[in-house]
Structures are given as structure tokens and as C-alpha cells.
Design a protein around this motif. Structure first.
Motif, short mmCIF file in Angstrom:
data_model
loop_
_atom_site.label_atom_id
_atom_site.label_comp_id
_atom_site.label_asym_id
_atom_site.label_seq_id
_atom_site.Cartn_x
_atom_site.Cartn_y
_atom_site.Cartn_z
N ALA A 127 -3.74 32.14 18.15
CA ALA A 127 -3.47 33.69 18.41
C ALA A 127 -4.33 34.15 19.41
CB ALA A 127 -3.78 34.64 17.06
N ALA A 128 -5.98 33.71 19.54
CA ALA A 128 -6.86 33.69 20.61
C ALA A 128 -7.85 32.72 21.34
CB ALA A 128 -7.29 35.15 20.48
N VAL A 129 -6.99 32.27 22.35
CA VAL A 129 -8.38 31.71 23.32
C VAL A 129 -9.27 32.53 24.12
CG1 VAL A 129 -7.93 29.03 24.06
CG2 VAL A 129 -5.74 29.36 22.84
N TYR A 130 -10.09 31.86 23.99
CA TYR A 130 -11.69 32.30 24.72
C TYR A 130 -12.31 31.60 25.86
CZ TYR A 130 -11.12 36.40 21.11
OH TYR A 130 -10.97 37.06 20.44
N ILE A 131 -12.58 31.19 26.67
CA ILE A 131 -13.18 31.07 27.77
C ILE A 131 -14.84 31.56 27.56
CG2 ILE A 131 -13.88 29.99 30.35
CD1 ILE A 131 -10.65 30.12 30.23
N ASN A 132 -16.11 31.04 27.38
CA ASN A 132 -17.08 31.51 27.49
C ASN A 132 -17.47 32.85 27.01
OD1 ASN A 132 -18.08 29.05 29.08
ND2 ASN A 132 -17.62 29.99 30.99
N ALA A 133 -16.89 33.05 25.73
CA ALA A 133 -17.11 34.19 25.14
C ALA A 133 -16.81 33.50 23.47
CB ALA A 133 -15.96 34.99 24.83
N SER A 134 -17.68 34.82 22.33
CA SER A 134 -17.62 33.95 21.07
C SER A 134 -15.76 34.42 20.17
CB SER A 134 -18.39 35.06 20.07
OG SER A 134 -18.50 35.31 19.07
N THR A 135 -15.90 33.74 19.14
CA THR A 135 -14.46 34.13 18.22
C THR A 135 -14.47 35.14 17.71
OG1 THR A 135 -15.72 32.90 16.65
CG2 THR A 135 -14.16 31.68 18.46
N ARG A 136 -15.14 35.79 17.76
CA ARG A 136 -15.80 37.09 16.43
C ARG A 136 -14.92 38.19 17.35
NH1 ARG A 136 -16.41 39.05 13.94
NH2 ARG A 136 -17.59 40.20 13.24
N PHE A 137 -14.45 37.99 19.18
CA PHE A 137 -13.63 39.20 19.54
C PHE A 137 -12.55 39.20 18.79
CE2 PHE A 137 -17.39 38.76 22.77
CZ PHE A 137 -17.80 40.21 22.37
N THR A 138 -11.46 38.92 18.34
CA THR A 138 -10.91 38.71 18.01
C THR A 138 -10.40 39.98 16.80
OG1 THR A 138 -10.27 36.21 18.46
CG2 THR A 138 -8.25 37.17 17.24
N ASP A 139 -10.23 40.80 16.90
CA ASP A 139 -10.27 42.26 16.66
C ASP A 139 -9.58 43.57 17.23
OD1 ASP A 139 -12.25 43.96 14.30
OD2 ASP A 139 -12.11 44.97 16.01
N GLY A 140 -8.25 44.33 16.59
CA GLY A 140 -8.34 45.21 16.94
C GLY A 140 -8.79 46.37 18.02
N PHE A 141 -9.94 46.23 17.45
CA PHE A 141 -11.26 47.14 17.61
C PHE A 141 -11.69 46.88 19.41
CE2 PHE A 141 -10.78 48.54 13.72
CZ PHE A 141 -10.75 50.31 13.76
N GLU A 142 -12.15 45.35 18.89
CA GLU A 142 -12.78 44.84 19.72
C GLU A 142 -11.70 44.60 20.93
OE1 GLU A 142 -16.00 44.12 21.06
OE2 GLU A 142 -16.54 44.75 18.80
N TYR A 143 -11.02 44.64 21.35
CA TYR A 143 -9.13 44.60 22.31
C TYR A 143 -9.08 45.73 22.66
CZ TYR A 143 -8.06 39.84 21.73
OH TYR A 143 -8.11 38.08 21.04
N GLY A 144 -9.69 46.77 21.65
CA GLY A 144 -9.15 48.25 22.91
C GLY A 144 -7.83 48.56 21.58
N PHE A 145 -7.77 47.87 20.72
CA PHE A 145 -6.69 48.61 20.50
C PHE A 145 -6.85 49.96 19.14
CE2 PHE A 145 -4.25 44.56 19.91
CZ PHE A 145 -4.30 44.40 21.11
#
Lengths: 427, 427
Positions: free
Chosen positions: B372-390
């Protein structure tokens, strides 16, 4: 084959599909296209073998007493094989949706987040008599980076086996992973029931066929299903309609191809224009062989004009039926609200159209009708992947999740969220 | 209540929801917002009643021997009620997705075809102990024009009843249709099983809770389900990683909030940097109370440095577990390919991150990892509606159909195809 062996056989195929899907997801567009072209060439090269297999199905079908319509769907001629090959070439020419980044935005912590189109994975297609679906579905799945497991009906089993082996062999030779295109060769119904539960290996099911097939899949699958299907489509001729436009559209939507899901099944006419419009449209439609099933008010109007041929009284059931034939239910309504209520009550959320020159009326219809496709002053027959400009179509979704309306290549993809960071951590 | 009465009770509620959904779909943004604000006011006004009901649940929970963690989830304090009210106000302040025309294009016949965001219809939310879900879920559904049927767990039934009656009454008073927000007050499990089959009235189900709850819904629902859930998330520290960045991200992803689905559960380390990186990160993590379950190669490295406290040998099972706790599986891998294979085999397609400064490696990871979410050089903890800016979140979808990753308001909508014609018929 007993149920246990059947299950093993299907699971083995599904596992192979899953492995193929992993490789397919990052294969180049060029390779996918050259595989599609190789599949087209192989079909043309081996058309005699296909026609021979098909003649077995036709013979079996005749012995089983299949209707002429079904036999016609089943039949593969040289021209139809050429058409299938052309279809493959056309899919090769379409843009590849995979890898497209739909949008990308920056968060206050400078994290760049985006959404990239990726394949769904393994798509299971469960379908009925038309053997050309074997080719069409495989082409769309491959182009969109998905592995496909096909399970066609027993009537076409010989044709399907031959076609699937030709195209999967050509695809593999062209460099696609083994197992990208597979056919379940078991025609036993139990094979479908086994497929429906293989969540570990199959990502999505798309049933294509009659209501019975679709209902079985929807009710029994634990895998997500994209439902295609029933179209009880309406055209509402408003009091402010251009009546000659309304007549042309009604004729088109009913008679241009009556056996398809986007054909009109009920015509609703505002009472203020019924006396003028109904006799005219009734004459046109009945002269084209359409049987009208008309509400009481409408019958009165037609009787006054002595129009009785091919006219019947509508029963309550007629509002619900997808005739798929030269039959049309006709109702006079008192208002836009009555038309909206009727569509809400009897519609199948497929395609609905209003004919009006009144701006506010048109906007209310557009806003309030809940359907896959809502038209102002156009035929319902446009609900179609080609007519929408998608260049292809795997079906018309009548559900609300994931895809709604005509499904082209894009509708066979999902997204993956991607994020470019520079060391961001969450506070 | 016997099964028949239960079914009647639920079907009646579901019918009312369906009627409410029809009206809600074309209600103005202003009305929806003022209803949300009225709901917030009502919660604040009646916080004593809520706390009283909640204390019943807490007492029952203690008698049943619920764990301290569960009791804490269940507890409503004055501050938590204020937070719920704030949440409602925040949802009111978000843009309304309904009515947005995503795109519009013209066909060669001059038909203008577009896609308009519309509500899904009736959303069923099946959830567990947290009573604040009652408010959060209702707010998001209402703002996106959907009716909602809530079915919370038995532990919170008194709190849920009080909260649901307060907000649904406030919503109705503010002008929303009756039945827009409803709670199934039956805690019997059979009530869920009945809900799962109500395709006629409910459009989508969103289960929120533990794996057992979600599996029951996925396996038994005939209604489409949006699956949220399990996150066995990995961070892969590449040979070309910035090791201090990798350490900071690993600490954040494991310890910032270990009990959530986007926390890291396995750390994969490239062998070329393992001797340097593993001892350092192991010291940091264990000093923060994290237990490491390490592969044999990793144990050898740590032994050489005499790091043994809070270090255990990993069993094969450890690669599969979503610990949701201060426990981390650690594996040394020989290559990017081994990391990709490991993630493919054990990942749950939730959130995966690579730490690297190598451009090609980063792009291969981004392309080849299916999650669902793939990150380069960032924490997995960002998979979140608020962190995504929704601005909001109803859950994190781990399935591929419809929505993937954080689900905000937009993910609670579908599209309707709209077409502006001038008399077009199909040729």
C-alpha cells in the motif's frame, strides 16, 4: 476428477499465476506489446486448428440443443479470428497505464508522497459461451501487467483450450513469465466454487455472463469481485424535451442493439407531452418491430389514435424486466419527481438518460440519479469502453467500489502510494 | 431476541439507512457542515451522560477481567470527549469531495463525458472496543454524503448507545435525513452475520479491529468489503544507506508507537553494512526496551561485540509476526534481491521502506515492492491519513480494490459517469 484433485490442480495454477504476476508487474511496456503482437500472429497462423476445435463445440452444442443465438455466439469463423487478432493489436497500441504517477504532493516535512498506478496482480475471469473473451480478457490483463486465470463455460471448452494454449505459448515465447495466461480446463461447476475462495493467490474476480453466473460469484466469493451486469435502463422524456431528438434517441437506445445491457428497457414520458410524443414514438418503434408494454394512461392515449398493433398493457413486472429484446415498457409520469422515484425504484444503476432543454431539470437529473452513467440528451447506448474513448473494455461495472461504468485498462489497475524521503521520522 | 426478530430489526434499520442515503447524496455542503458542528456541540453539552454510560462499560469490563490496555481504549474522559468534538469540527472544516468533477473529455461526436464524485451510499462499520470510532466514523461518512450503520463491540455498548443517540439526534435536528447515523444495538455476534448479507441495503462494509473480526467479515460478507489491517512492515537498510539516518528511522518506526499497524516489525540489513550498523542499532533499540529476535549471522556479529541483553535468536515464525509491541525481528541479507524476496514472502503489503543513497537501488525497491505504501529514506509510520494530508482517516486499506493505503474522505466516495449531449445517438 474428484474434488481434491480438482482443488490441487486449480491451486497449482493459481500459485503459478501469482509468481507470474510478480514478474509481470515490473516488465517493460515494449515487452508486453511485443507479446500481444506475437499472440495475434499465432492466432492467425493457427486459425485452422482453432476452427477445427470450434467445430467440435458447435457439434456438441447442436447435440445439446443450444439455441441458434447461443450457437452464433459460440461460432468462430475465419473473420472472427482475424477480428480477435486485430483486437490484440489494438490493445498493444493503447498507452500502458502501469507506472503512471497520478499525482504527487509535498508535505510540510518535505516528504514527497505520490500515487503510482500498478497492476492488481492476478485476475480471475469467469465467463460463458463466447470464446473470443479468452483472447480479449487475456489481452487487457496482460497489457495492464496482470496475470490472468480464465475459466470459460463448458460449451466453448474445446475452442478455449486451443486458443488459450496458442496465446499462452506465444506470450511465453515472446518473453512473458510462464503462467501469465492460464485456462482452468475443468468445466465442472465445482471448479468455479474452488476459485472463488483462493484469496491467497487471486486478487480480483470479474464474472462475465448471465445473472445466474454473476450472482453465484457475488454470493460465494471471498475474493473481491467486480460486478458487471444487469442494465434496466430508462430514458425520461421531459415536458421540455425536443421531441424529435427524443424520438431519435429512443429509437436508437431500443433498437440499435436490443440484446445488450445499455439498451433502453423503459421509456418514461412527462404527461404534458405524452399526447403528442407517445403516438409518434409508438408508431416509429412498432414499425421497427418493437412491442410496447404501456401503462393505462398511455393505452388511453394510443387508443384515441387507434394505435393498437404491437401494444400491450404493462404489468407491474414490466418495470423490472431487462428485456434484452425488442420489447419496451412505457410509462406516463406526472413530474420529474415521479420519474426520479421510478428510476430509483426499478433501475439497476446502469445507464439513465433525460431528454430536456430545461437547464435546471437537466441538472437535477444529473445530480439525483444514482447510476454508473447518467446522460443528458444522449442515448444510453454510449455506456461502453470504446464509446468512452478507453480503446478497450473488459465489461461495464454496475457496482460502486473500485470501478463504475465502462472498464478499460485503467480500471484493471490499482495504486501504490510512494514516498520520496530524506530521512523523515514521525514526531 | 431470536434470530428472526434480530433480522427484522436490522433490516428495518438498513432500509431506513438506504432512504437516508438517497437524500444525503444531494444535500448541500453547508448543511452537512452545520450538522457536524451541531453534533460536536451536543457531545460537549452531554458529556456527563456519556461519562456515566462509559463508567458502566468500564465496570463491566473490569468484572469481565479485560486487560488494562483494553480498559484504557474503552475509557472516555472529559478530555477524550472534547477531542471527539474537535474531531467533528475538523471534519466540518475539510473540503467536501462530493460533486467534484475529476475530469471531463470530449468525444469525436461532441459528447462531453466526465466523472463526478458521488457517495458510496450506505456504509456499514463493524468495530471493536474504542467508543470514539462511533463519532469518527459517523463524521467521515456524513461529510462524504453516506449514511452509516455502526455496529460496535459489546464492551462499549453503553457508551456507543449514548453517543450514537446524541449525535444522530443532533444531526436530525440540524436537518439531516432521519436514519443518516444508526447504531445496531445488538451485541450478539449473529447481528454481524446478518449485516454481512444485506447487499440490497448496504453498499460497503469497513471492518475495524483485530484480525479475527476482519477475517470473519471478509470470509462471510456478500457485500463488498474494504479490508483494513495487518501490517508486517519492513525496513531494509541497504549497503549504500546513510547509517545514522537508518538508525534514526529504525528507532522511530519501531518505538514511536509500537502497537500500530504501520510500525516496523522486521529490520533487514545488507551484509556489507551489518557489522557496523547492527551493533549500533541494537544498542539503541535495546536501551529503549526493544527485544531483538535476530538471525544466526546477526547473532554472531552481536556476540563478537558482546551485545546479548534483550537479544534472542529468531525463529522462522518471527518473520511472519505482527508483534505490535517492543519486539523486532532482524535479518542480515546478502543483497537487494534477497530483501525483495523476503518482503514478498512475509510482508502483508502494508508499508515497506528502503534506506539507501543509491539511486538505482531506490528505484528498483519503489517499483518492485508491492505494498500500500513504499518509502525511500523515511519511516513506515507515515502511512496515515493525517500524515498524508487527508485531514482525516477511516482506516488503512491493505487490499487492492477501490482504495489502498490511508483512507480519507475521498476514499469514501465513488464516481458516476456523466455525459452532456446534444442529441447523440450511437451508429
Amino acid at each position: 476428477m474428484d474434488n481434491n484433485n480438482m482443488k490441487n490442480y486449480i491451486v497449482e495454477k493459481a500459485k503459478l499465476s501469482k509468481d507470474a504476476a510478480r514478474a509481470l508487474s515490473s516488465i517493460s511496456t515494449d515487452l508486453k506489446n511485443s507479446a500481444l503482437l506475437a499472440m495475434a500472429d499465432a492466432l492467425l497462423e493457427k486459425k485452422d486448428v482453432i476452427i477445427k476445435s470450434n467445430s467440435l463445440d458447435i457439434e456438441n452444442g447442436k447435440n445439446k440443443g443450444l439455441s441458434q443465438a447461443l450457437l452464433d455466439r459460440l461460432l468462430l469463423t475465419e473473420q472472427r479470428i482475424i477480428d480477435m487478432a486485430e483486437g490484440l493489436k489494438q490493445v498493444a497500441s493503447l498507452p500502458d497505464p502501469i507506472g503512471e504517477v497520478i499525482k504527487m504532493w509535498k508535505r510540510p516535512n518535505d516528504l514527497q508522497i505520490g500515487q503510482m498506478r500498478v497492476p492488481l496482480g492476478v485476475i480471475g475471469i469467469i465467463y460463458e459461451a463466447r470464446p473470443n473473451v479468452t483472447v480479449d480478457a487475456a489481452a487487457l490483463c496482460i497489457k495492464s501487467g496482470n496475470a490472468v486465470i480464465l475459466r470459460g463455460g463448458s460449451e466453448a471448452i474445446n475452442s478455449n483450450k486451443t486458443i488459450a494454449s496458442i496465446i499462452s505459448e506465444a506470450a511465453e515465447k515472446a518473453g512473458l513469465p510462464q503462467g501469465s495466461i492460464q485456462l482452468i480446463e475443468i468445466t465442472d461447476r465445482e471448479a468455479v466454487n474452488i476459485m472463488l475462495k483462493l484469496n491467497k493467490f487471486i486478487d480480483v474476480l470479474i464474472p462475465r455472463g448471465g445473472a445466474g453466473l454473476i450472482q453465484n460469484v457475488v454470493n460465494n466469493a471471498s475474493i473481491p469481485v467486480i460486478q458487471t451486469g444487469v442494465g434496466n435502463c430508462h430514458i425520461y422524456v421531459d415536458k421540455d424535451a425536443d421531441l424529435s431528438m427524443a424520438e431519435a434517441i429512443a429509437i436508437n437506445a431500443k433498437t440499435q442493439r436490443p440484446a445488450v445491457c445499455n439498451a433502453m428497457e423503459s421509456l418514461l414520458i412527462h404527461k404534458d407531452v405524452a399526447e403528442k410524443f407517445l403516438p409518434a414514438v409508438a408508431k416509429s418503434l412498432t414499425s421497427l418491430g418493437v412491442e410496447l408494454r404501456v401503462c393505462n394512461k398511455g393505452i388511453d392515449i394510443l387508443n384515441k389514435e387507434s394505435i393498437t398493433e404491437n401494444i400491450k398493457s404493462a404489468s407491474k413486472e414490466d418495470w423490472k424486466i431487462e428485456f434484452l429484446d425488442l420489447i419496451l415498457a412505457v410509462k406516463i409520469v406526472d413530474s420529474l419527481d415521479e420519474a426520479l422515484d421510478h428510476i430509483y425504484k426499478y433501475g439497476t444503476k446502469h445507464s439513465e438518460s433525460i431528454i430536456t432543454n430545461n437547464y435546471l431539470t437537466s441538472q437535477r437529473f444529473l445530480k439525483e440519479v444514482d447510476a454508473a452513467a447518467v446522460y443528458i440528451n444522449a442515448s444510453t447506448r454510449f455506456t461502453d469502453g470504446f464509446e468512452y474513448g478507453f480503446g478497450a473494455e473488459i465489461g461495464i461495472s454496475t457496482q460502486k467500489l473500485h470501478a463504475r461504468g465502462p472498464m478499460g485498462l485503467t480500471q484493471l489497475t490499482t495504486i501504490k502510494n510512494i514516498a520520496y524521503g530524506t530521512g523523515q521520522i514521525r514526531k
